[in-house]
Design a protein around this motif. Structure first.
Motif, PDB file in Angstrom:
ATOM      1  N   ILE A   1      38.402  86.717 -22.067  1.00 47.10           N
ATOM      2  CA  ILE A   1      39.665  86.788 -22.799  1.00 47.10           C
ATOM      3  C   ILE A   1      39.970  85.492 -23.550  1.00 47.10           C
ATOM      4  O   ILE A   1      40.509  85.522 -24.662  1.00 47.10           O
ATOM      5  CB  ILE A   1      40.828  87.144 -21.846  1.00 47.10           C
ATOM      6  CG1 ILE A   1      42.106  87.460 -22.618  1.00 47.10           C
ATOM      7  CG2 ILE A   1      41.078  86.047 -20.838  1.00 47.10           C
ATOM      8  CD1 ILE A   1      42.076  88.761 -23.360  1.00 47.10           C
TER       9      ILE A   1
ATOM     10  N   TYR B   1      48.379  88.650 -25.257  1.00 45.08           N
ATOM     11  CA  TYR B   1      47.197  89.301 -25.814  1.00 45.08           C
ATOM     12  C   TYR B   1      47.493  90.773 -26.089  1.00 45.08           C
ATOM     13  O   TYR B   1      47.704  91.575 -25.168  1.00 45.08           O
ATOM     14  CB  TYR B   1      46.007  89.180 -24.863  1.00 45.08           C
ATOM     15  CG  TYR B   1      45.311  87.835 -24.976  1.00 45.08           C
ATOM     16  CD1 TYR B   1      44.250  87.655 -25.847  1.00 45.08           C
ATOM     17  CD2 TYR B   1      45.744  86.745 -24.221  1.00 45.08           C
ATOM     18  CE1 TYR B   1      43.617  86.420 -25.974  1.00 45.08           C
ATOM     19  CE2 TYR B   1      45.119  85.505 -24.333  1.00 45.08           C
ATOM     20  CZ  TYR B   1      44.060  85.354 -25.205  1.00 45.08           C
ATOM     21  OH  TYR B   1      43.438  84.125 -25.331  1.00 45.08           O
TER      22      TYR B   1
ATOM     23  N   ILE C   1      45.792  92.837 -18.291  1.00 44.76           N
ATOM     24  CA  ILE C   1      44.903  91.814 -17.746  1.00 44.76           C
ATOM     25  C   ILE C   1      45.147  91.490 -16.281  1.00 44.76           C
ATOM     26  O   ILE C   1      44.438  90.662 -15.710  1.00 44.76           O
ATOM     27  CB  ILE C   1      45.003  90.507 -18.569  1.00 44.76           C
ATOM     28  CG1 ILE C   1      46.450  89.993 -18.587  1.00 44.76           C
ATOM     29  CG2 ILE C   1      44.476  90.718 -19.974  1.00 44.76           C
ATOM     30  CD1 ILE C   1      46.592  88.648 -19.275  1.00 44.76           C
TER      31      ILE C   1
END
Length: 500
Positions: A318, A354, A294
């Motif tokens: 996200i 994540y 990310i």
């Protein structure tokens, strides 16, 4: 510990600290990438056509930039390929990654000086994470093999053109290049089987510690090595082999045979690279999933897979995704891909940080009867069946629908190249079908309602998939057979390789 291993220890610790910073602030990390991308493309043709000057929020962006696949973005890409500057991203690309599309023929994916670090640094960071977590630093001082495409590049209107793995080969850090194998000359061989023989000849007496490649093609490499060494296990040929890096397909169907060839279990690292960007990588040995990249020039969007073909599907950033939902991956990056659907689907297994698992391809499914079976489901069903019948080993498989004109006679056909068949094929097939029913309620209803027969396994001759890929000119370390399809194009071709 060698000098390179000693140095790696400190670099690994620093890299993990930096990674933890951006991974622990996902919303902020993605916002920073978003702002950088909009500013970087504001004065491009695409930016002007889509009013980037007045984009301040993600909501602004969604109103102005539609979801596109390669074919829909192609008018802009064609201008870039023709030599025009400032079209999708400022300036001109430094490379085009050449890849094959099912509907677009050859695709030219731009890579810019800003986007190249995403491809190079992500692989490096994955290895440094592994070193920091496990304490295994020694492997970098030994030989490392990367089964990749040819690094030979062409000129396309002043921009270098080649396969992504070949392009990346030019950016291997100098401190690793002296240990990299195969040689540049061998890597340039285009014909796969000739190249594989050359790799075997070149590496069989070396001290290999890390091997990287797509599992089915690494298995081919292992098979050739074992033939050359009279059936010895790989660990007896390479006593210091300790790390296997893979990607591109699910590892599970190949695990048993690979470990049998190796002679022991070794640490594995999964990558999720694409020509469009390095999406995620395995950052730990003890948690499921891959760390989403990310903070590396990609702003991610996600569309619930069951909405993907709707006229106005929901687009999520996200901070809006949920665990366990199947999402199509959309990327926006500093190579000038905007609202770009890469065709993959993922599921989030963690939000802190994540992490995702790759669940399949948005267009690779079976729904000839409304069941919408996806790659993740057939993979899980096969893994469960192999675990239930541990004598079973397989090399490769794919699944397709068989539509019969007779009512209640349609079914799914599973084309399987077995290394070792189950002792009771009927029991194996029944259990496999039961597992798929548990994973997909629509499929279960169709079988229970006698609309579909239970699945049928079609055993194939040894090396059937290799022979099939060779017949269509796609035998090679970067090519793979789709796990499933909604038509019978591949299935009908594989019938020629069925056991009689």
């Amino acid at each position: 510990m060698g000098l390179l291993s000693f140095f790696s220890k400190y670099v690994a610790a620093y890299t993990v600290r930096q990674q933890n910073k951006w991974a622990s602030r996902p919303i902020e990390s993605q916002y920073n990438v978003f702002q950088s991308l909009i500013k970087g493309a504001e004065n491009t043709a695409f930016g002007k056509d889509h009013d980037f000057e007045n984009i301040n929020t993600y909501e602004d962006f969604k109103k102005r930039v539609p979801i596109r696949d390669y074919e829909q973005l192609r008018p802009y890409v064609d201008r870039v390929v023709a030599g025009e500057a400032d079209v999708l991203w400022k300036g001109r690309p430094i490379y085009f990654a050449k890849t094959s599309g099912t509907t677009s023929g050859v695709k030219y994916i731009p890579l810019t000086k800003e986007s190249i670090p995403n491809h190079i640094n992500s692989a490096r960071n994955m290895l440094l994470n592994y070193m920091h977590e496990t304490g295994n630093y020694d492997f970098v001082s030994r030989k490392l093999i990367f089964l990749s495409g040819s690094p030979t590049l062409e000129d396309k209107n002043g921009v270098f053109l080649g396969r992504l793995s070949g392009i990346v080969n030019h950016h291997v850090p100098e401190y690793l290049r002296r240990n990299q194998m195969p040689s540049y000359e061998t890597n340039c061989i285009e014909e796969w089987e000739e190249k594989l023989d050359a790799i075997v000849a070149e590496t069989s007496k070396e001290d290999m510690s890390l091997i990287s490649g797509i599992p089915p093609w690494v298995q081919m490499y292992f098979d050739r090595l074992q033939e050359k060494h009279g059936g010895k296990k790989i660990i007896d040929i390479f006593p210091n082999f300790s790390v296997f890096v893979w990607g591109g397909v699910n590892f599970e169907p190949y695990r048993a045979k690979l470990y049998q060839s190796i002679g022991k279990e070794v640490d594995t690292l999964e990558t999720y690279p694409a020509s469009e960007g390095f999406i995620a990588y395995q950052d730990t040995q003890d948690q499921e999933g891959l760390l989403l990249n990310i903070s590396s020039g990609i702003f991610f969007e996600f569309i619930p897979a069951d909405q993907y073909f709707d006229e106005n599907p929901e687009r999520l950033s996200i901070g809006e995704v949920e665990l366990g939902v199947n999402y199509a991956v959309i990327i926006n990056n500093n190579a000038g891909l905007w609202g770009y659907s890469i065709g993959d689907t993922v599921k989030f297994v963690s939000k802190k940080p994540y992490r995702v698992i790759v669940s399949g391809r948005i267009k690779h499914f079976i729904s000839a009867f409304g069941e919408h079976v996806i790659g993740e489901e057939v993979e899980k069903a096969m893994k469960a069946a192999v675990n239930k019948f541990p004598e079973t080993e397989l090399t490769e498989f794919t699944v397709a629908p068989m539509v019969s004109q007779s009512e209640g006679q349609s079914k799914h056909e599973w084309f399987v190249d077995f290394e070792n068949k189950p002792k009771d094929m009927d029991a194996f097939s029944l259990y496999l079908d039961e597992q798929l029913q548990q994973l997909n309620v629509y499929y279960k209803d169709l079988v229970s309602g006698n609309i579909l027969l239970p699945l049928q396994i079609v055993p194939l001759k040894k090396n059937a998939f290799q022979d099939y890929m060779k017949s269509i000119g796609k035998l090679g370390g970067q090519n793979k057979v789709p796990r499933l399809a909604n038509d019978r194009k591949i299935a009908d071709a594989l019938m020629d390789y069925a056991e009689k």
